[in-house]
Structure formats: C-alpha cells, structure tokens
Design an enzyme around this catalytic site. Structure first.
Site, PDB file in Angstrom:
ATOM      1  N   LYS A  38      -5.476 -28.111  -4.630  1.00  0.00           N
ATOM      2  CA  LYS A  38      -5.783 -29.133  -5.637  1.00  0.00           C
ATOM      3  C   LYS A  38      -7.036 -28.744  -6.417  1.00  0.00           C
ATOM      4  O   LYS A  38      -7.057 -28.788  -7.648  1.00  0.00           O
ATOM      5  CB  LYS A  38      -5.982 -30.476  -4.922  1.00  0.00           C
ATOM      6  CG  LYS A  38      -5.772 -31.662  -5.802  1.00  0.00           C
ATOM      7  CD  LYS A  38      -5.834 -32.967  -4.987  1.00  0.00           C
ATOM      8  CE  LYS A  38      -4.606 -33.150  -4.123  1.00  0.00           C
ATOM      9  NZ  LYS A  38      -4.719 -34.241  -3.161  1.00  0.00           N
ATOM     10  N   GLY A  46       0.109 -35.784   5.861  1.00  0.00           N
ATOM     11  CA  GLY A  46      -0.379 -36.026   7.221  1.00  0.00           C
ATOM     12  C   GLY A  46      -1.881 -36.124   7.244  1.00  0.00           C
ATOM     13  O   GLY A  46      -2.466 -36.691   8.153  1.00  0.00           O
ATOM     14  N   MET A  56      -5.655 -37.200   5.316  1.00  0.00           N
ATOM     15  CA  MET A  56      -6.115 -38.234   4.413  1.00  0.00           C
ATOM     16  C   MET A  56      -5.851 -37.791   2.986  1.00  0.00           C
ATOM     17  O   MET A  56      -6.123 -36.653   2.641  1.00  0.00           O
ATOM     18  CB  MET A  56      -7.606 -38.461   4.585  1.00  0.00           C
ATOM     19  CG  MET A  56      -8.052 -39.722   3.909  1.00  0.00           C
ATOM     20  SD  MET A  56      -9.783 -39.690   3.526  1.00  0.00           S
ATOM     21  CE  MET A  56      -9.724 -39.063   1.874  1.00  0.00           C
ATOM     22  N   ARG A 110       0.500 -28.878  -9.439  1.00  0.00           N
ATOM     23  CA  ARG A 110       0.767 -27.902  -8.379  1.00  0.00           C
ATOM     24  C   ARG A 110       2.211 -27.453  -8.516  1.00  0.00           C
ATOM     25  O   ARG A 110       3.012 -28.120  -9.175  1.00  0.00           O
ATOM     26  CB  ARG A 110       0.545 -28.526  -7.008  1.00  0.00           C
ATOM     27  CG  ARG A 110       1.419 -29.734  -6.761  1.00  0.00           C
ATOM     28  CD  ARG A 110       1.169 -30.313  -5.385  1.00  0.00           C
ATOM     29  NE  ARG A 110       1.875 -31.583  -5.248  1.00  0.00           N
ATOM     30  CZ  ARG A 110       1.732 -32.414  -4.233  1.00  0.00           C
ATOM     31  NH1 ARG A 110       0.895 -32.130  -3.274  1.00  0.00           N
ATOM     32  NH2 ARG A 110       2.414 -33.525  -4.167  1.00  0.00           N
ATOM     33  N   HIS A 161       6.774 -41.440  -0.084  1.00  0.00           N
ATOM     34  CA  HIS A 161       6.551 -40.535   1.055  1.00  0.00           C
ATOM     35  C   HIS A 161       7.878 -40.047   1.622  1.00  0.00           C
ATOM     36  O   HIS A 161       8.082 -38.846   1.844  1.00  0.00           O
ATOM     37  CB  HIS A 161       5.754 -41.280   2.125  1.00  0.00           C
ATOM     38  CG  HIS A 161       5.471 -40.458   3.342  1.00  0.00           C
ATOM     39  ND1 HIS A 161       6.271 -40.516   4.456  1.00  0.00           N
ATOM     40  CD2 HIS A 161       4.512 -39.542   3.600  1.00  0.00           C
ATOM     41  CE1 HIS A 161       5.802 -39.675   5.360  1.00  0.00           C
ATOM     42  NE2 HIS A 161       4.727 -39.079   4.865  1.00  0.00           N
ATOM     43  N   ARG A 212      26.893 -12.450  24.002  1.00  0.00           N
ATOM     44  CA  ARG A 212      26.537 -12.767  25.391  1.00  0.00           C
ATOM     45  C   ARG A 212      27.832 -13.026  26.158  1.00  0.00           C
ATOM     46  O   ARG A 212      28.426 -14.103  26.015  1.00  0.00           O
ATOM     47  CB  ARG A 212      25.651 -14.000  25.465  1.00  0.00           C
ATOM     48  CG  ARG A 212      24.245 -13.819  24.919  1.00  0.00           C
ATOM     49  CD  ARG A 212      23.500 -15.147  25.050  1.00  0.00           C
ATOM     50  NE  ARG A 212      22.077 -15.021  24.885  1.00  0.00           N
ATOM     51  CZ  ARG A 212      21.403 -15.369  23.780  1.00  0.00           C
ATOM     52  NH1 ARG A 212      22.055 -15.833  22.733  1.00  0.00           N
ATOM     53  NH2 ARG A 212      20.091 -15.261  23.736  1.00  0.00           N
ATOM     54  N   ARG A 257      26.984  -7.311  25.150  1.00  0.00           N
ATOM     55  CA  ARG A 257      26.061  -7.203  26.270  1.00  0.00           C
ATOM     56  C   ARG A 257      26.776  -7.546  27.570  1.00  0.00           C
ATOM     57  O   ARG A 257      27.508  -8.538  27.624  1.00  0.00           O
ATOM     58  CB  ARG A 257      24.887  -8.160  26.083  1.00  0.00           C
ATOM     59  CG  ARG A 257      23.916  -7.999  27.236  1.00  0.00           C
ATOM     60  CD  ARG A 257      22.802  -8.969  27.215  1.00  0.00           C
ATOM     61  NE  ARG A 257      23.228 -10.317  27.481  1.00  0.00           N
ATOM     62  CZ  ARG A 257      22.413 -11.358  27.382  1.00  0.00           C
ATOM     63  NH1 ARG A 257      21.165 -11.175  27.009  1.00  0.00           N
ATOM     64  NH2 ARG A 257      22.843 -12.571  27.642  1.00  0.00           N
ATOM     65  N   GLU A 296      13.420  -6.085  27.431  1.00  0.00           N
ATOM     66  CA  GLU A 296      13.069  -7.495  27.638  1.00  0.00           C
ATOM     67  C   GLU A 296      12.231  -7.696  28.897  1.00  0.00           C
ATOM     68  O   GLU A 296      11.901  -8.813  29.261  1.00  0.00           O
ATOM     69  CB  GLU A 296      14.323  -8.378  27.658  1.00  0.00           C
ATOM     70  CG  GLU A 296      15.411  -7.916  28.584  1.00  0.00           C
ATOM     71  CD  GLU A 296      16.684  -8.779  28.493  1.00  0.00           C
ATOM     72  OE1 GLU A 296      16.640  -9.880  27.919  1.00  0.00           O
ATOM     73  OE2 GLU A 296      17.710  -8.337  29.032  1.00  0.00           O
ATOM     74  N   SER A 345      17.551  -2.962  22.006  1.00  0.00           N
ATOM     75  CA  SER A 345      17.482  -4.248  21.306  1.00  0.00           C
ATOM     76  C   SER A 345      16.439  -5.084  22.033  1.00  0.00           C
ATOM     77  O   SER A 345      16.534  -5.288  23.247  1.00  0.00           O
ATOM     78  CB  SER A 345      18.842  -4.934  21.320  1.00  0.00           C
ATOM     79  OG  SER A 345      18.733  -6.193  20.706  1.00  0.00           O
ATOM     80  N   GLY A 356      14.874  -8.004  23.563  1.00  0.00           N
ATOM     81  CA  GLY A 356      15.224  -9.355  24.023  1.00  0.00           C
ATOM     82  C   GLY A 356      13.918 -10.120  24.135  1.00  0.00           C
ATOM     83  O   GLY A 356      13.324 -10.240  25.211  1.00  0.00           O
ATOM     84  N   THR A 357      13.469 -10.650  23.015  1.00  0.00           N
ATOM     85  CA  THR A 357      12.118 -11.229  22.994  1.00  0.00           C
ATOM     86  C   THR A 357      12.044 -12.580  23.697  1.00  0.00           C
ATOM     87  O   THR A 357      10.948 -13.082  23.925  1.00  0.00           O
ATOM     88  CB  THR A 357      11.605 -11.352  21.553  1.00  0.00           C
ATOM     89  OG1 THR A 357      12.679 -11.812  20.732  1.00  0.00           O
ATOM     90  CG2 THR A 357      11.110 -10.018  21.037  1.00  0.00           C
ATOM     91  N   ASP A 359      13.232 -13.091  26.859  1.00  0.00           N
ATOM     92  CA  ASP A 359      12.748 -12.702  28.183  1.00  0.00           C
ATOM     93  C   ASP A 359      11.428 -11.942  28.104  1.00  0.00           C
ATOM     94  O   ASP A 359      10.563 -12.105  28.950  1.00  0.00           O
ATOM     95  CB  ASP A 359      13.804 -11.848  28.898  1.00  0.00           C
ATOM     96  CG  ASP A 359      14.834 -12.741  29.575  1.00  0.00           C
ATOM     97  OD1 ASP A 359      14.419 -13.658  30.310  1.00  0.00           O
ATOM     98  OD2 ASP A 359      16.038 -12.534  29.362  1.00  0.00           O
ATOM     99  N   CYS A 386      17.182  -9.151  19.297  1.00  0.00           N
ATOM    100  CA  CYS A 386      18.224 -10.180  19.398  1.00  0.00           C
ATOM    101  C   CYS A 386      17.716 -11.453  20.072  1.00  0.00           C
ATOM    102  O   CYS A 386      18.480 -12.369  20.326  1.00  0.00           O
ATOM    103  CB  CYS A 386      19.457  -9.641  20.102  1.00  0.00           C
ATOM    104  SG  CYS A 386      19.141  -9.140  21.798  1.00  0.00           S
ATOM    105  N   TYR A 392      17.234  -3.385  12.509  1.00  0.00           N
ATOM    106  CA  TYR A 392      17.905  -4.647  12.187  1.00  0.00           C
ATOM    107  C   TYR A 392      17.318  -5.791  13.002  1.00  0.00           C
ATOM    108  O   TYR A 392      16.633  -5.571  14.009  1.00  0.00           O
ATOM    109  CB  TYR A 392      19.417  -4.543  12.442  1.00  0.00           C
ATOM    110  CG  TYR A 392      19.796  -4.449  13.906  1.00  0.00           C
ATOM    111  CD1 TYR A 392      20.020  -5.600  14.667  1.00  0.00           C
ATOM    112  CD2 TYR A 392      19.909  -3.208  14.537  1.00  0.00           C
ATOM    113  CE1 TYR A 392      20.347  -5.517  16.010  1.00  0.00           C
ATOM    114  CE2 TYR A 392      20.241  -3.117  15.879  1.00  0.00           C
ATOM    115  CZ  TYR A 392      20.450  -4.266  16.611  1.00  0.00           C
ATOM    116  OH  TYR A 392      20.758  -4.198  17.942  1.00  0.00           O
TER     117      TYR A 392
HETATM  118  C1  PEP Z   1      16.450 -12.295  25.245  1.00  0.00           C
HETATM  119  O1  PEP Z   1      16.018 -12.321  26.396  1.00  0.00           O
HETATM  120  O2  PEP Z   1      15.724 -12.288  24.237  1.00  0.00           O
HETATM  121  C2  PEP Z   1      17.899 -12.288  25.001  1.00  0.00           C
HETATM  122  C3  PEP Z   1      18.373 -12.177  23.782  1.00  0.00           C
HETATM  123  O3  PEP Z   1      18.691 -12.487  26.077  1.00  0.00           O
HETATM  124  P1  PEP Z   1      18.961 -13.921  26.714  1.00  0.00           P
HETATM  125  O4  PEP Z   1      18.380 -14.945  25.818  1.00  0.00           O
HETATM  126  O5  PEP Z   1      20.436 -14.036  26.835  1.00  0.00           O
HETATM  127  O6  PEP Z   1      18.270 -13.797  28.027  1.00  0.00           O
HETATM  128 MG    MG Z   2      17.351 -11.863  28.013  1.00  0.00          MG
END
Ligand code: PEP
Ligand code: MG
Length: 880
Positions: free
Chosen positions: A23, A102, A104, A337, A455, A563, A619, A747, A766, A768-769, A771, A833, A853
């Site tokens: 602003k 949210g 003031m 804005r 709002h 899966r 998998r 993972e 890949s 496995g974020t 885990d 993934c 990817y």
């Molecule tokens: C992961 O662990 O990120 C994953 C893709 O496998 P899952 O969620 O099936 O454990």
């Molecule tokens: Mg996993």
C-alpha cells in the site's frame, strides 16, 4: 545518520515494496505520478520488525521520526493535530508486502477529540458530519486499538436508530449523533476504566502499535501459513491525511477494478456509496451502487476516475484495484494495487494483456498463482440437473464455481464438518477475518449481507471458493441456525443440503449434480505458454485407469508413482491380500498370490492403455501391514474359514504381525526380502501386462519398476535380482523381449547418504519426500499433525514440512543424492513423487536441484506445470 524508519509519500516509489509494504509503495508511486493522493507518510516494515525485536515497544527514535514526518505533512496541508482552528485528521492503515486479510485494516478520522470535533463542525458548517465522524472514530479506535468489542457499540447505535425511528445511519441527526458519541465514551470509560484518549499524538502512536500487533494475531498467522508469507517480513503502517466521503450528498467513497475480478472482462467494475466512509462499502452495511451510476450522477468525477484508472493500469501493466473518495465533488485516490481475481479472471486478464501488447507471454505465465488453478479444475453444475434445480433465492455472483454441500452457520463447526469429509456450505450474515479457516474448507459461501467487495466476496475469490454474497431473498439466523426464505417462509437448518452457483448468484434447493471442468480456452493457452518455457516434466501419482485418464486430461506426461497396494483395498480383493499376508509358508503364499496376479495384471493393462505411449513407474508393494490386517473378530473368523484355519490360529498370526511402529516397520522392499514371491508376482504382472498391451496396441511400452524403502544397496540388489530373473523367465515363456527399467525411491536418509552406491543398481531415483521428511525429522507422518500447530504458534515452523519441502534439511539430503547418484551414473533419471511434487515452492526447488520431473496427484498437474515454468522464469531473473 540515523536509520530511516519513516518515508513521506514523495520519498518513496513502487520499487520499495519490501520496505514500505504494498500500500505504501503504491501511494508513493501514485504521488510521483502526480495523481490526487492525500498526503501522508509510511512507517516501514523494518520499524515493525524493530518493534518486535525491542520487546513490543516503539523506540523513541521511531516515535521521533513519526512526529517529524507528521510535522512536515501538517505544514504542507496547513492543518495541525489537535488544533481548534484547523484540525488535522488522518487515517492509519496497515500494509504488508503481500496483501494480508486478517490484519488490522484501517482506522479513520484519527485526531478527533471533544474539541476538534467542534472545530470540524464549525469549519465544515456541518455538525452532523463532524459527530458522525467522531462516533465512527471512537468505535473503530476502541475496537481495533483498545480491544473493546465492536458489537457493544453497534448495540448503542441500533438502539439509537430505533429510538429515533431511523432506518439508515444517514437518517440520524447531529443531535442524535451527539448522544451516541456520549454513550460511546461512557461505554469506553466503563470498559477501560479511563476516559477515551483525547491527545491525537497518543492516539496515533497507539494506532501504529495496534497495526504492528495485528501482524502477529492468530488470523494473520493462519493466513501467512496458507500463503507462504514469512513472519520476518513485518507490516508497514500508512498515515494519510483524511478526506471525507461523508460530507454530504456531493461526497462519497468507493472501490473499483479496471477489469472484472470475476471474469477478467475489460470494463470498469466497482461500486460506491455517496455520503459514506470506506468501511460502509466493505462491511456491507448499506448496499452500494455500481460504478456506472457515477457516470450519470457525477459525470466529471467519473471521467477523471476513468482516466486515472487507465493511467494506473498502463503504468502497472496489470489489472488495478483502486479505492477512492470524493470530497465535495473532488476526487482523491486512496489506494491502488494489482487486483485480486478469480482464477478464470486471472487467465483472461493475462491472455488479454498479451494480446493488447502490454506484457509478454513469459510475464503472463509469471503473473498467475499456480495454486489458484485448482479452482478451475473442479466441477461445474451438470446443465441438465441444473435446469431441473429449484432456485430458492438469488444473491450477488461474488466468486464463480459450483458447490453443493450441507449448511453450517459457524466457521468452526464448518471446519470440523469439512475435516470429517463433509461437503460444507458456510452460511453467514456476513463474514469476518475470524471465519477464515471455515471459509477455507467450505465448498461454497453464502452471505445475506455485503456487496461484491465485501469480506466474503474478496476472500472467496482469493481462495477460489464459490461464493454468493448479499443474498437478500433469505434471512440467515446464525444463533438459531436457520435460513428463512423470505418469499415462501420455508426454512433450512444445519446439515440441510444446498447448492450455490457462484457465477450466477443463484441458490438452489438440495444437492445438484456437478460435471468436470472445461479445460480449453484461456486455460489451454496459458498452459501452452507454460509448457514452452518449463524444463521439468510433470508426471502424476495414479493408481487406477480413471485417475490416469484424469491426469492425462490435465496434461500429465507419465505416471511417476503407481502405488500397487492401493489396488488391493477393493472389497473383492482384500481377502486374497490378507491370505497372502498371514500365509504361514511359501506354498500358501503362492496360492494367495496366484489369485492376486490376474487382478494386478488387468490393473496394469488398464493403466498402460490410459497412458498411451507415456512412461509409467510402477512401485512394488509398500503397505504398512496393519492397514491390511483383519482387525475385528468377525473379519478374522471369516478369513479363517476361507483359509481352513481355526479362529485362534489365525488370531495368533495376526497378533504376531502387529507392529508398534508400522510406518517404520515391515514394509517396502523389506517385504520382498522376507517374501520374494511378492516381487516375483508383481514382476510377472508388470511384464505380462506390458507384453499384452504392446501386442494389442503396438505401443512401445517400457515398464519402470520401482523398489521402495531402500536404505542399503544390497537390499535393492536382492530384490532387483528377483525382478531380473522373473522378467527373464516371462520373456522366455512368451518368446519375446523388450526394455524395462529398475529403479528405486530415495526416501530413507541412508539411501540419500549412500546414493553413489545405490546408483550402481538403480537406473532411476524418485524422491519419496513423504517418508524422507518423516525419517529426517523423525516425525511420524500419521501423528505429526497433532502437534505441528504448536510449532506454528511458537514460530518454530512457519510451514508444514509434509506439504512444502524443508529445503534446508530434507533438501540438503536430496541435493546430496542428486550429486552422488549422478557421479556414479551420469544419465541417472531423477524425479520426485512425494506430496511435495505438486507444491509450487517445492517444484521450484526440484527445478533448481536438477531433477528431470515432478510427479503429483492428478488435480495438481496443471499447478506443477505452471510452477515449473515459473521456476525457469525466476531462475533466469536470478541470473541462473
Ligand atoms: C513417499 O514416501 O514420499 C512416497 C511417495 O511413498 P508413500 O507416500 O507411498 O510412502
Ligand atoms: Mg514412501
């Protein structure tokens, strides 16, 4: 020189957004453009940060700079705080870098007290105006600065209106307003134990502190987390000379957009109220007139406004959202804005601005919020079902989309219902920032008050949630949880179904069938531009042909994660899976697996066909076993019968399989190490399915087999050897051969740390974020939600590490794995993934660390495509 914490409007510009807030930077820019902006100054975001660093205190140094800027402005406008000859009044408004509902928002008329109100009355020759302003100020200041509830003041106002037989606020006379002011002051005294502050300098500093405090209120914290806004940014405060929209019928106030924020159509869109101040428009107390009416009532002001709107849009090269006030026939600009807009409008505006030659395709791609696309991907009403639907009321089409759900009258209850999986319609008289979480989870929002810029309307558009506002055909009684349809007298209550069409404003009885979204037109155009820019490929996580087909419609270029355990949950399959799990020996297991094999093969064939020539990563089984075990005694009894076992015998086996920590238990490749027959069956299903689809369709299918939960290269090698041997066997049996790949998931932290070794066996990784996050933090995926809210409240975390990659820790492991993996195998194919694959900031991170990817759920594929293109644009801006 002392650090500068305060900037006059003619000392700043639009480039100083981080320091002056959105602003403040834009007020300075408009001042620089020579537009009619009431003069003032901005207290910087650094002053806010300093306020917190100093233990929630404004230092003398900052107070001094505020007073000095005030003195400059006073002498420029020829008025003075507290003067009874020529009193100076200001508005005080917050303004962070990113617009943030949210916090003031605004205090108007600051500087009024028992003396200056009389001076204002005399100078304007308008006693009514002066006392109307004073009562507004007392209420706002008491509410937002001193924490005396607004409702208590409303009660006094309503009672006075009733006593004097007035329908509207504007019907109150000067004497009525004087009475109200006295009653307000008495209320303040009773609530706070001291008189309403009369010193304007004190009022100002208290108001500034209130803005700083509001940066850290719970609603602002929730909003920041939802929108990835860091706490460290702080908010600026704008102090601006008051101009008055409530000086009579030649005065007014309004808001307008240069294009429609609902559709993006190029025409001035907005509303205004004569003889009113800003909050009257937003709060929906009186219903404003469309901006076009101003062309008839005040043609000169209208023409000037149109001219300014055009200047601003061309200057900012984006659709503008402007606030203005007309004081005695003279126009003032109070804010501009880049306008918030629906996802559909965002696409329309971006495409139009490119064809108008105002921006490039790259700029068009960069200006769309990837997350907002979600709103376009969801269903609209089925045309036939809609025709048969009964319209019970019509309101303002505030935010497009279709929603059917059960009615809830309270935001918290709406949230609880949403969390239970119910489709929710939130019905409120009008919404306020406290309702944000309920609004966030609702499929649709219905209000009986408020205009297109109320709002509810503004927030719903931002959330991409369907909303009908100002629906006057109904009465919403929140306390008794009742909607009354005024014409018929019929009522609806909590839990009843209702359907809303946010594009037409029509409210329908019951639940109306919806159909999938249309993905052509502007959506396809922008996606095409994004695809031409991005480097990252976008795959999807899909476990069924139907999911795969949806993802392909959304532009998925392959499956990054299928899966296989999800295919086992069907009722007709689970008994065979249970048989396999509880089997006592290889022979029994082989029997159960033989039942599963044909089902699994058919699934894979369906998926291959849905994906055509696109790559598919399958998998291997990775279930936390407890999800499959029979728990209830009757389930155990049934299974025992099919397996020819006694109940006790099977129960003992089931008990023996129970794990204290299933998420870190006997899952992933560990299962195949124990039971190699599972990997054999799955390999056979994958290879045979591919062979059959190759034969049927002629497609060159190259299966990708992914071994999960690997932490040691020898585990991977053990399972991979089974895969290779089984595939060889199938090839010999069938007399054919084709290429297939074997890779793994990264993972487990140890896999990332030893990625160079893992890559000797894996042809692709890949990440496995899900885990990897769980195991890096040591937070259970299943339980972390229970305590993470404390982490947000205590600012240990600002975002959910399961939604947004923790780039510092988990990200470091990922970078290490990329580097080590590619050292061993330079052509190692890399993807992600975990859930993070569809989160824009995580997609950007994946781009930066050189993945090939990302893979995400079908509905997030377009979001990832756009985010991947934006990552390229950001990277090139940063000179990478
Ligand atoms: C992961 O662990 O990120 C994953 C893709 O496998 P899952 O969620 O099936 O454990
Ligand atoms: Mg996993």
């Amino acid at each position: 020189m002392a650090h500068k914490y305060v900037y006059l409007f003619d000392e700043g510009n639009a480039g100083m957004r981080n320091l002056l807030g959105g602003k403040g930077a834009n007020l300075a820019e408009m001042t620089g453009l020579g537009l009619p902006v009431p003069y003032g100054f901005t207290i910087t975001t650094e002053a806010c940060t300093r306020y917190y660093d100093d233990g929630k205190m404004i230092s003398d140094e900052i107070v001094h700079q505020i007073y000095s800027a005030l003195a400059t402005v006073e002498s420029a406008v020829g008025k003075k705080f507290g003067s009874v000859e020529n009193p100076y009044l200001v508005s005080v408004r917050s303004g962070a870098r990113a617009s943030m509902p949210g916090m003031m928002d605004t205090i108007l008329n600051l500087g009024l007290n028992d003396d200056t109100v009389l001076a204002m009355a005399r100078l304007t020759n308008n006693e009514r105006f002066a006392f109307d302003s004073y009562r507004r100020f007392i209420q706002m200041f008491s509410d937002v600065v001193m924490g005396v509830e607004k409702a208590k003041f409303d009660k006094i106002l309503d009672a006075a209106k009733k006593a004097h037989g007035c329908e509207k606020d504007t019907d109150l006379t000067a004497d009525d307003l004087k009475e109200i002011v006295s009653a307000y002051k008495a209320l303040y005294l009773a609530q706070k134990g001291e008189a309403f502050p009369q010193n304007p300098h004190v009022q100002l500093i208290e108001a500034v502190k209130a803005v700083f405090r509001s940066w850290d209120n719970p609603r602002a914290i929730v909003y920041r987390r939802m929108n990835d806004i860091p706490y460290s940014w702080g908010t600026a405060v704008n102090v601006q000379s008051m101009v008055f929209g409530n000086m009579g019928d030649d005065s007014g106030t309004g808001v307008a957009f240069t294009r429609s924020p609902s559709t993006g159509e190029k025409s001035l869109f907005g509303e205004f109220l004569m003889n009113a101040q800003g909050e009257d428009v937003v709060a929906g107390i009186r219903t404003p007139s469309p901006i076009s009416v101003l062309a008839d009532t005040n043609p000169e002001v209208y023409a000037q406004f149109v001219r300014i709107a055009d200047i601003l849009e061309k200057h900012y090269r984006d659709m503008q959202d402007m606030e203005f006030t007309i004081e005695k026939g003279k126009l003032y600009m109070l804010q501009t804005r880049n306008g918030k807009r629906t996802a559909a409008a965002a696409l329309q505006v971006a495409v139009d601005l490119v064809s108008e030659g105002m921006i490039t395709r790259q700029e068009a791609v960069a200006m769309i919020d990837p997350k907002s696309l979600d709103a376009l991907l969801h269903p609209t009403f089925d045309a036939k079902a809609l025709k048969e639907g009964k319209v019970i009321a019509t309101g303002l089409p505030a935010s497009p989309g279709a929603a059917a759900g059960r009615i809830y009258f309270d935001a918290t209850e709406a949230m609880e219902a949403g969390e239970r999986g119910e489709a929710v319609i939130l019905a409120r008289k009008e919404t306020s920032p406290e309702d944000i979480e309920g609004m966030n989870i609702a499929k649709g929002i219905l209000t009986s008050f408020g205009g297109m810029t109320s709002h509810a309307a503004v927030v719903a558009r931002q959330l991409g949630t369907c909303c009908i506002s100002g629906c006057k055909d109904i009465n919403i009684d929140e306390a008794s949880k009742l909607i009354t349809i005024l014409k018929s007298g019929e009522t609806l209550t909590e839990g009843d179904w209702l359907s809303l069409d946010g594009s037409t404003g029509k409210v329908y009885e019951g639940a109306i069938k919806t159909v999938p979204a249309e993905l052509s037109g502007n959506f396809a155009t922008i996606m095409g531009w994004a695809d031409a820019i991005r480097r990252l490929k976008v795959r999807t996580n899909a476990d069924s042909p139907a999911q795969a087909a949806t993802a392909v419609r959304f532009g998925a270029e392959g499956i990054g994660l299928c899966r296989t355990e999800h295919m086992f949950f069907d009722e007709d399959r689970i008994p065979a899976v249970r048989e396999m799990i509880v089997a006592k020996n290889a022979e029994e297991r082989a029997k159960a697996l033989a039942k599963i094999l044909p089902m699994q093969k058919e699934d894979f064939k369906g998926i291959y066909k849905a994906m055509g020539a696109r790559p598919v990563t399958i998998r291997f089984l990775d279930p936390p076993l407890h999800e499959f075990l029979p728990h209830k005694d009757e389930e155990i009894a049934d299974l025992a019968k099919t397996m020819g076992l006694s109940f006790e015998e099977l129960k003992a086996t089931v008990d023996g399989l129970k794990e204290s920590n299933p998420m870190m238990g006997h899952r992933g490749c560990r299962l195949s190490v124990t039971y190699p027959e599972i990997a054999e069956m799955q390999t056979r299903a994958v290879i045979e399915a591919a062979a059959e689809v190759r034969a049927e369709t002629g497609l060159d299918i190259i299966p990708e087999i992914m071994i999960p939960l690997v932490g040691e290269v020898k585990e991977l090698k053990y399972v991979k050897d089974i895969v290779l041997a089984t595939a060889k066997k199938v090839f010999v049996e069938k007399g054919l051969k084709f290429k297939f790949l074997v890779g793994t998931m990264i993972e487990i932290p140890r896999a990332a740390l030893t990625a160079d070794e893992i890559a000797t066996e894996a042809e692709f990784f890949s990440f496995g974020t899900n885990d990897l996050t769980q195991m890096t933090f040591g937070f259970s995926r299943d339980d972390a939600g229970k305590f993470l809210s404390d982490y947000y409240a205590k600012k240990i975390f600002e975002s959910d590490p399961f939604a947004r990659v923790d780039q510092i820790g988990v990200g470091k492991l990922m970078q290490m794995a990329v580097k080590l993996g590619r050292e061993t195998r330079p052509d190692l194919h890399l993807g992600i993934c975990g859930e993070h694959g569809g989160d824009p900031s995580s997609v950007e991170f994946c781009h930066r660390i050189g993945l090939d990817y990302v893979s995400c759920s079908p509905y997030r594929v377009p979001i990832a495509r756009l985010a991947a293109a934006q990552a390229v644009i950001k990277g090139s801006k940063a000179g990478k």
